[in-house]
Design a protein around this motif. Structure first.
Motif, PDB file in Angstrom:
ATOM      1  N   MET A   1       6.162  29.930   3.915  1.00 28.62           N
ATOM      2  CA  MET A   1       5.326  28.667   3.273  1.00 28.62           C
ATOM      3  C   MET A   1       5.568  27.474   4.132  1.00 28.62           C
ATOM      4  N   GLU A   2       6.023  27.512   5.190  1.00 24.86           N
ATOM      5  CA  GLU A   2       6.587  26.525   6.144  1.00 24.86           C
ATOM      6  C   GLU A   2       5.284  25.869   6.546  1.00 24.86           C
ATOM      7  N   GLY A   3       5.202  24.224   6.448  1.00 22.49           N
ATOM      8  CA  GLY A   3       4.118  23.579   6.838  1.00 22.49           C
ATOM      9  C   GLY A   3       2.946  23.398   5.704  1.00 22.49           C
ATOM     10  N   ILE A   4       3.316  23.819   4.569  1.00 24.26           N
ATOM     11  CA  ILE A   4       2.453  23.543   3.483  1.00 24.26           C
ATOM     12  C   ILE A   4       2.684  22.043   2.906  1.00 24.26           C
ATOM     13  N   ARG A   5       1.398  21.276   2.735  1.00 24.63           N
ATOM     14  CA  ARG A   5       1.575  19.943   2.628  1.00 24.63           C
ATOM     15  C   ARG A   5       0.943  19.679   1.187  1.00 24.63           C
ATOM     16  N   VAL A   6       1.624  18.940   0.197  1.00 24.44           N
ATOM     17  CA  VAL A   6       1.436  18.848  -1.207  1.00 24.44           C
ATOM     18  C   VAL A   6       1.212  17.184  -1.404  1.00 24.44           C
ATOM     19  N   ALA A   7       0.084  16.801  -1.947  1.00 23.83           N
ATOM     20  CA  ALA A   7      -0.135  15.535  -2.475  1.00 23.83           C
ATOM     21  C   ALA A   7       0.051  15.478  -3.945  1.00 23.83           C
ATOM     22  N   VAL A   8       1.108  14.368  -4.034  1.00 22.47           N
ATOM     23  CA  VAL A   8       1.216  14.040  -5.596  1.00 22.47           C
ATOM     24  C   VAL A   8       0.625  12.458  -5.769  1.00 22.47           C
ATOM     25  N   VAL A   9      -0.579  12.469  -6.679  1.00 24.28           N
ATOM     26  CA  VAL A   9      -1.182  11.287  -6.728  1.00 24.28           C
ATOM     27  C   VAL A   9      -1.068  10.751  -8.115  1.00 24.28           C
ATOM     28  N   GLY A  10      -0.288   9.795  -8.456  1.00 24.90           N
ATOM     29  CA  GLY A  10      -0.131   9.140  -9.733  1.00 24.90           C
ATOM     30  C   GLY A  10      -1.127   8.079  -9.820  1.00 24.90           C
ATOM     31  N   LEU A  11      -1.888   8.018 -10.830  1.00 22.34           N
ATOM     32  CA  LEU A  11      -3.070   7.172 -10.937  1.00 22.34           C
ATOM     33  C   LEU A  11      -2.646   6.340 -12.082  1.00 22.34           C
ATOM     34  N   GLY A  12      -3.107   5.104 -12.145  1.00 23.27           N
ATOM     35  CA  GLY A  12      -2.917   4.189 -13.208  1.00 23.27           C
ATOM     36  C   GLY A  12      -2.671   2.564 -12.931  1.00 23.27           C
ATOM     37  N   SER A  13      -2.587   1.893 -13.655  1.00 30.14           N
ATOM     38  CA  SER A  13      -2.317   0.313 -13.674  1.00 30.14           C
ATOM     39  C   SER A  13      -0.970  -0.036 -13.786  1.00 30.14           C
ATOM     40  N   PRO A  14      -0.117  -0.661 -13.131  1.00 27.22           N
ATOM     41  CA  PRO A  14       1.242  -0.760 -13.658  1.00 27.22           C
ATOM     42  C   PRO A  14       1.319  -1.881 -14.733  1.00 27.22           C
ATOM     43  N   ILE A  15       0.351  -2.547 -15.042  1.00 26.28           N
ATOM     44  CA  ILE A  15       0.463  -3.874 -15.923  1.00 26.28           C
ATOM     45  C   ILE A  15      -0.301  -3.486 -17.174  1.00 26.28           C
ATOM     46  N   MET A  16      -1.053  -2.099 -17.460  1.00 28.92           N
ATOM     47  CA  MET A  16      -1.672  -1.728 -18.748  1.00 28.92           C
ATOM     48  C   MET A  16      -1.127  -0.667 -19.438  1.00 28.92           C
ATOM     49  N   CYS A  17       0.188  -1.184 -19.939  1.00 32.83           N
ATOM     50  CA  CYS A  17       1.146  -0.357 -20.962  1.00 32.83           C
ATOM     51  C   CYS A  17       1.183   1.142 -20.588  1.00 32.83           C
ATOM     52  N   ASP A  18       0.606   2.094 -21.290  1.00 36.80           N
ATOM     53  CA  ASP A  18       0.957   3.556 -20.874  1.00 36.80           C
ATOM     54  C   ASP A  18       0.178   3.945 -19.870  1.00 36.80           C
ATOM     55  N   ASP A  19      -1.082   3.247 -19.361  1.00 36.31           N
ATOM     56  CA  ASP A  19      -1.686   3.726 -18.158  1.00 36.31           C
ATOM     57  C   ASP A  19      -0.901   3.835 -16.823  1.00 36.31           C
TER      58      ASP A  19
END
Length: 171
Positions: A1-19
């Motif tokens: 599994m060497e060399g596998i690349r994974v993107a973790v993308v968090g979406l949202g707005s830092p100023i809109m409460c739970d978003d």
């Protein structure tokens, strides 16, 4: 599994409460320093997600969801197939994420991740301007982090990808 690349993308707005929950989960994953995992915090949607995940083998998108079917703080796991009914044959402006992924796979399949999965947290409030999330959503962050780690292991088939000296099973 060497060399596998994974993107973790968090979406949202830092100023809109739970978003902000997707952003927070991605930040927590980033702090773990996992080999092969790159984390992003983005306030984007639609086709703008494509350049972020291009070139990765796998992607996990973390976001707030408001179905009104679950209690706030409930962590839900989805695959692209779960959203097939929401894919629209529409204009390219203001498309939803499932439609954007379908467009990306049709136009540039060679640079798209093999698999994209979603970790969603049921939220209570995405309309109030606040830098603080509601208590049930704040309390769900560690469970959502665990869900992302589980998803990475499941996609890659590698236990090693989610093991670092910083990770001891608790966040």
């Amino acid at each position: 599994m060497e060399g596998i690349r994974v993107a973790v993308v968090g979406l949202g707005s830092p100023i809109m409460c739970d978003d902000a929950v997707g952003l927070r989960v991605s930040e927590e994953i980033s702090r773990l320093g996992l080999d092969g995992v790159e984390c992003f915090q983005e306030a984007i949607g639609g086709l703008d997600i494509l350049p972020v995940i291009e070139g990765f083998d796998y992607a996990v998108i973390v976001d707030a969801i408001q179905t009104m079917e679950y209690e706030p703080g409930t962590v839900q796991l989805y695959t692209e197939k779960d959203f097939e009914e929401q894919v629209a044959e529409a204009a390219t402006h203001d498309v939803n994420l499932p439609t954007a992924l379908k467009i990306g796979r049709r136009m540039e399949a060679h640079v798209m991740p093999r698999e994209v999965r979603f970790v969603a947290v049921e939220v209570a409030d995405i309309k109030t301007m606040s830098e603080t999330m509601t208590p049930p959503v704040e309390e769900a962050v560690p469970s959502a982090v665990d869900a992302v780690l589980h998803t990475i292991r499941s996609m890659t088939g590698s236990e090693r990808m989610c093991q670092t000296p910083a990770f001891h099973g608790k966040i």
